[in-house]
Design a protein around this motif. Structure first.
Motif: not given
Length: 465
Positions: A19-24, A89-104, A115-119
């Motif tokens: 499964x994927x988080x995005x149609x693309x 994938x919006x950043x919880x701290x600033x106003x940026x957002x990213x297409x890929x979770x890894x980039x965030x 100190x973050x992890x992806x779940x």
């Protein structure tokens, strides 16, 4: 992300259990991993013009769906122009957002020291486990601190951008801030391997490299002429269309672009807002100031491949190359003379009109060119600002110094195509060419005798009276 989830947050593959988080992401997965199934289904659907290989792209504002993300973008731009941007994938701290979770994740670690992890397709704090699924731009996170108890309905921070600590300018992204800071530090990390010129930004370096490769991707659809920049093509197209909607209120000259008109208007104004910090000289445009400052830094990044002459301005080098190629694109409609520079043609045309607009306030002598007036004034002041580094002789103009310096290097860049003889000055070559053509352009007003050189005529006129 295994197993087919029915949640709207995930898009399952119709051919496997991923499964994927995005149609693309799903679309790319089906095309590359299940290529045989994709092509087989494609051939079945082509006849009916309906493709149902993967879920369609739904509009987040209305109920419309589209077969491609390109069509969805067009729909959003035309039907919902004021709709909020899609943030994967919006950043919880600033106003940026990213297409890929890894980039965030990399962004949070690098710029916010988190100190973050992806779940489960979302970002979480590695220490306290808080999920940042519904948080965006809410400022720094501290484990078990006040922000841990914040409501998920808390208003989103709309203060976008990152502020420069030096000048206060706001940049859209941290990367833009990093590039901007080089304007304060003077760091130019991108170097041209051909001419050694350095750049603050990679984009400027890439654009410059096209000069050396000869790449001109912007082609005129009318005459086929190619240009390095799209702006140059737009300016060129006005020569075909004749459309020049911006006119100067002072002299009536017309322009195809408002920016060109704005630059021209400054030539009528006595205002010179751009001042050199080294010598205090003022200029009416920022470009002229930038060219001038290279005189102080001795930056000459552009070198002529024929004679080795170095110049600080690329435009000046292009014009200089015409002295070697013989190209003279500007011609006088009265006598047919051709010129390398447009300014030279305009100055020449004054010989037909008799106009001498530049007058000396000391002796009332008039000149056709402003540069000649500046050099003439140095006769009254005794100023000779251009010094030869070899013998320390001083000259009133940079052109005279340049000609003199060839006497030290024995550089003779101007070669006669007939006999191969070389000369230091272009004027000497022109005079020499008269020996091959037999032309004698200087005639005596008293006896009509003709001469090949002007000083021969001067000596003759003194005797012939």
């Amino acid at each position: 992300m295994s197993s087919m989830k029915s949640s709207s947050d995930f898009f399952p593959c119709p051919h496997c259990t991923v499964s994927f988080t995005d149609l693309d992401f799903l679309e790319k997965h089906v095309k590359w991993v299940h290529q045989k199934q994709y092509l087989a289904e494609l051939s079945k659907c082509l006849s009916s013009h309906t493709l149902s290989l993967i879920p369609k792209h739904p509009c987040t504002v209305c109920s419309s769906t589209f077969s491609s993300k390109v069509h969805l973008r067009v729909h959003m731009r035309e039907v919902h122009p004021s709709a909020p941007p899609r943030r994967l994938h919006p950043c919880p701290t600033c106003a940026r957002s990213f297409q890929y979770l890894k980039n965030l994740k990399n962004h949070c670690q690098r710029w916010h020291n988190m100190s973050v992890v992806t779940q489960g397709g979302h970002l979480s704090c590695a220490d306290c486990g808080k999920n940042f699924k519904a948080t965006w731009g809410q400022g720094p996170h501290s484990c078990h601190g006040p922000d841990a108890a914040q409501s998920e309905d808390q208003p989103i921070c709309l203060d976008t951008g990152v502020q420069c600590p030096e000048c206060g300018k706001k940049l859209r992204t941290p990367q833009s801030l990093e590039d901007h800071m080089r304007t304060h530090t003077g760091d130019r990390p991108f170097v041209c391997r051909h001419c050694g010129r350095r750049f603050v930004e990679r984009s400027g370096w890439r654009q410059h490299m096209k000069i050396h490769t000869g790449e001109k991707e912007h082609k005129c659809p009318v005459c086929g002429k190619a240009f390095l920049r799209s702006h140059h093509l737009k300016c060129h197209l006005t020569t075909h269309s004749g459309k020049k909607e911006y006119s100067c209120s002072v002299c009536g000259k017309e322009f195809g672009f408002k920016s060109s008109l704005d630059l021209h208007v400054k030539t009528h104004s006595s205002e010179r807002p751009y001042q050199c910090l080294k010598c205090g000289k003022s200029f009416n445009t920022q470009r002229n100031l930038r060219i001038h400052t290279k005189l102080h830094t001795h930056e000459k990044a552009h070198q002529c491949g024929d004679c080795g002459l170095k110049m600080g301005d690329l435009g000046a080098l292009k014009i200089h190359l015409r002295t070697h190629t013989g190209e003279r694109p500007y011609h006088c409609t009265v006598c047919g003379n051709r010129f390398i520079r447009l300014a030279h043609l305009r100055n020449h045309q004054r010989t037909h009109t008799g106009e001498r607009p530049y007058k000396c306030t000391e002796c009332d002598k008039s000149f056709t060119q402003s540069g000649d007036l500046v050099k003439h004034k140095r006769i009254h002041s005794g100023e000779k600002p251009f010094e030869c580094p070899e013998c320390h002789r001083c000259y009133t103009s940079s052109g005279d110094l340049g000609k003199h310096r060839r006497s030290h290097t024995n550089l003779r860049p101007y070669t006669c195509q007939e006999c191969g003889k070389s000369f230091r000055l272009s004027g000497h070559l022109k005079t020499h060419m008269l020996t091959h053509t037999g032309e004698k352009p200087y005639s005596c007003p008293n006896c009509l005798r003709r001469f090949a050189r002007s000083h021969h005529l001067s000596g003759h006129v003194a005797k012939c009276r």
